[in-house]
Design a protein around this motif. Sequence first.
Motif, PDB file in Angstrom:
ATOM      1  N   ILE A   3      38.745  49.780  30.756  1.00 12.48           N
ATOM      2  CA  ILE A   3      39.706  49.612  29.613  1.00 12.48           C
ATOM      3  C   ILE A   3      39.972  48.043  29.533  1.00 12.48           C
ATOM      4  O   ILE A   3      40.137  47.474  28.329  1.00 12.48           O
ATOM      5  CB  ILE A   3      40.948  50.199  30.059  1.00 12.48           C
ATOM      6  CG1 ILE A   3      40.889  51.862  29.668  1.00 12.48           C
ATOM      7  CG2 ILE A   3      42.323  49.705  28.998  1.00 12.48           C
ATOM      8  CD1 ILE A   3      41.925  52.752  30.246  1.00 12.48           C
ATOM      9  N   TYR A   4      40.081  47.350  30.639  1.00 12.02           N
ATOM     10  CA  TYR A   4      40.259  45.920  30.658  1.00 12.02           C
ATOM     11  C   TYR A   4      39.228  45.406  30.184  1.00 12.02           C
ATOM     12  O   TYR A   4      39.196  44.225  29.425  1.00 12.02           O
ATOM     13  CB  TYR A   4      40.793  45.326  31.720  1.00 12.02           C
ATOM     14  CG  TYR A   4      42.159  45.490  31.874  1.00 12.02           C
ATOM     15  CD1 TYR A   4      43.289  44.803  31.115  1.00 12.02           C
ATOM     16  CD2 TYR A   4      42.848  46.681  32.496  1.00 12.02           C
ATOM     17  CE1 TYR A   4      44.662  45.248  31.163  1.00 12.02           C
ATOM     18  CE2 TYR A   4      44.277  47.152  32.382  1.00 12.02           C
ATOM     19  CZ  TYR A   4      44.941  46.151  31.850  1.00 12.02           C
ATOM     20  OH  TYR A   4      46.505  46.315  31.930  1.00 12.02           O
ATOM     21  N   PHE A   5      37.912  45.713  30.489  1.00 11.54           N
ATOM     22  CA  PHE A   5      36.691  44.938  29.920  1.00 11.54           C
ATOM     23  C   PHE A   5      36.654  45.119  28.267  1.00 11.54           C
ATOM     24  O   PHE A   5      36.272  44.303  27.554  1.00 11.54           O
ATOM     25  CB  PHE A   5      35.345  45.691  30.639  1.00 11.54           C
ATOM     26  CG  PHE A   5      34.079  45.164  29.879  1.00 11.54           C
ATOM     27  CD1 PHE A   5      33.571  44.374  30.600  1.00 11.54           C
ATOM     28  CD2 PHE A   5      33.357  45.745  28.861  1.00 11.54           C
ATOM     29  CE1 PHE A   5      32.236  43.554  30.028  1.00 11.54           C
ATOM     30  CE2 PHE A   5      32.028  45.235  28.277  1.00 11.54           C
ATOM     31  CZ  PHE A   5      31.665  44.179  29.115  1.00 11.54           C
ATOM     32  N   GLY A   6      36.973  46.478  27.875  1.00 11.02           N
ATOM     33  CA  GLY A   6      37.162  46.630  26.347  1.00 11.02           C
ATOM     34  C   GLY A   6      38.026  45.959  25.834  1.00 11.02           C
ATOM     35  O   GLY A   6      38.098  45.324  24.554  1.00 11.02           O
ATOM     36  N   MET A  41      40.546  39.176  36.547  1.00 14.18           N
ATOM     37  CA  MET A  41      38.944  39.024  36.240  1.00 14.18           C
ATOM     38  C   MET A  41      38.439  38.728  34.724  1.00 14.18           C
ATOM     39  O   MET A  41      38.171  37.762  34.654  1.00 14.18           O
ATOM     40  CB  MET A  41      38.202  40.102  36.860  1.00 14.18           C
ATOM     41  CG  MET A  41      37.969  40.386  38.455  1.00 14.18           C
ATOM     42  SD  MET A  41      37.205  41.863  39.075  1.00 14.18           S
ATOM     43  CE  MET A  41      36.451  42.361  37.578  1.00 14.18           C
ATOM     44  N   PHE A  42      39.107  39.548  33.899  1.00  7.01           N
ATOM     45  CA  PHE A  42      38.797  39.339  32.446  1.00  7.01           C
ATOM     46  C   PHE A  42      39.557  38.471  31.893  1.00  7.01           C
ATOM     47  O   PHE A  42      39.241  37.687  31.023  1.00  7.01           O
ATOM     48  CB  PHE A  42      38.928  40.669  31.783  1.00  7.01           C
ATOM     49  CG  PHE A  42      37.812  41.655  32.304  1.00  7.01           C
ATOM     50  CD1 PHE A  42      36.436  41.393  32.555  1.00  7.01           C
ATOM     51  CD2 PHE A  42      38.037  42.882  33.014  1.00  7.01           C
ATOM     52  CE1 PHE A  42      35.450  42.187  32.846  1.00  7.01           C
ATOM     53  CE2 PHE A  42      37.369  43.627  33.575  1.00  7.01           C
ATOM     54  CZ  PHE A  42      36.035  43.576  33.403  1.00  7.01           C
ATOM     55  N   LEU A  91      32.007  43.040  41.568  1.00 12.13           N
ATOM     56  CA  LEU A  91      32.716  44.245  41.177  1.00 12.13           C
ATOM     57  C   LEU A  91      32.288  45.400  42.258  1.00 12.13           C
ATOM     58  O   LEU A  91      32.732  46.100  42.556  1.00 12.13           O
ATOM     59  CB  LEU A  91      32.207  44.513  39.833  1.00 12.13           C
ATOM     60  CG  LEU A  91      33.076  45.400  38.903  1.00 12.13           C
ATOM     61  CD1 LEU A  91      34.465  44.910  38.862  1.00 12.13           C
ATOM     62  CD2 LEU A  91      32.296  45.654  37.478  1.00 12.13           C
ATOM     63  N   PHE A  92      30.809  45.066  42.683  1.00 13.02           N
ATOM     64  CA  PHE A  92      30.397  46.486  43.395  1.00 13.02           C
ATOM     65  C   PHE A  92      31.235  46.116  44.938  1.00 13.02           C
ATOM     66  O   PHE A  92      31.359  47.389  45.476  1.00 13.02           O
ATOM     67  CB  PHE A  92      28.748  45.986  43.682  1.00 13.02           C
ATOM     68  CG  PHE A  92      28.159  46.859  44.744  1.00 13.02           C
ATOM     69  CD1 PHE A  92      28.097  48.161  44.642  1.00 13.02           C
ATOM     70  CD2 PHE A  92      28.042  46.363  46.182  1.00 13.02           C
ATOM     71  CE1 PHE A  92      27.468  49.067  45.516  1.00 13.02           C
ATOM     72  CE2 PHE A  92      27.374  47.336  47.196  1.00 13.02           C
ATOM     73  CZ  PHE A  92      27.280  48.753  46.812  1.00 13.02           C
TER      74      PHE A  92
END
Length: 118
Positions: A34-37, A111-112, A55-56
């Motif tokens: 969702i935050y990526f989008g 992060m985003f 992220l991993f």
Amino acid sequence: MNTYSLRDCATDAIRFWEPRRVLYNLVLATIVGIYFGITYPISRTMLTLDFCLGLFLLAVVANVAYCAAYIVDIFAQMSGFRELWQRSRWLLFAIGTTFAAIITRFVAMGMFAAGGHS
């Protein structure tokens, strides 16, 4: 009074927790998605090898934290409250998943958001 072996309690804990690990990971992955989008297309520029490895690493840490439930579960099962615990341990799953989701939200926002300020 029934006594249960460590093996019995561990087997029961695995039977309870491992199928729910999938849901736990889906909840956290959905939040990151969702935050990526929300920050797309800026977030797309952040998809580097280092970012994916980070992220991993965070996903592994989240799954190690999930394993903390085993300590509580096995301890509670070996007590005189085993039956009560088995009926109510879904609360630990719900509270733990909510806690992890809140942490994931703040991490994803940070992060985003960093990509938007470059």
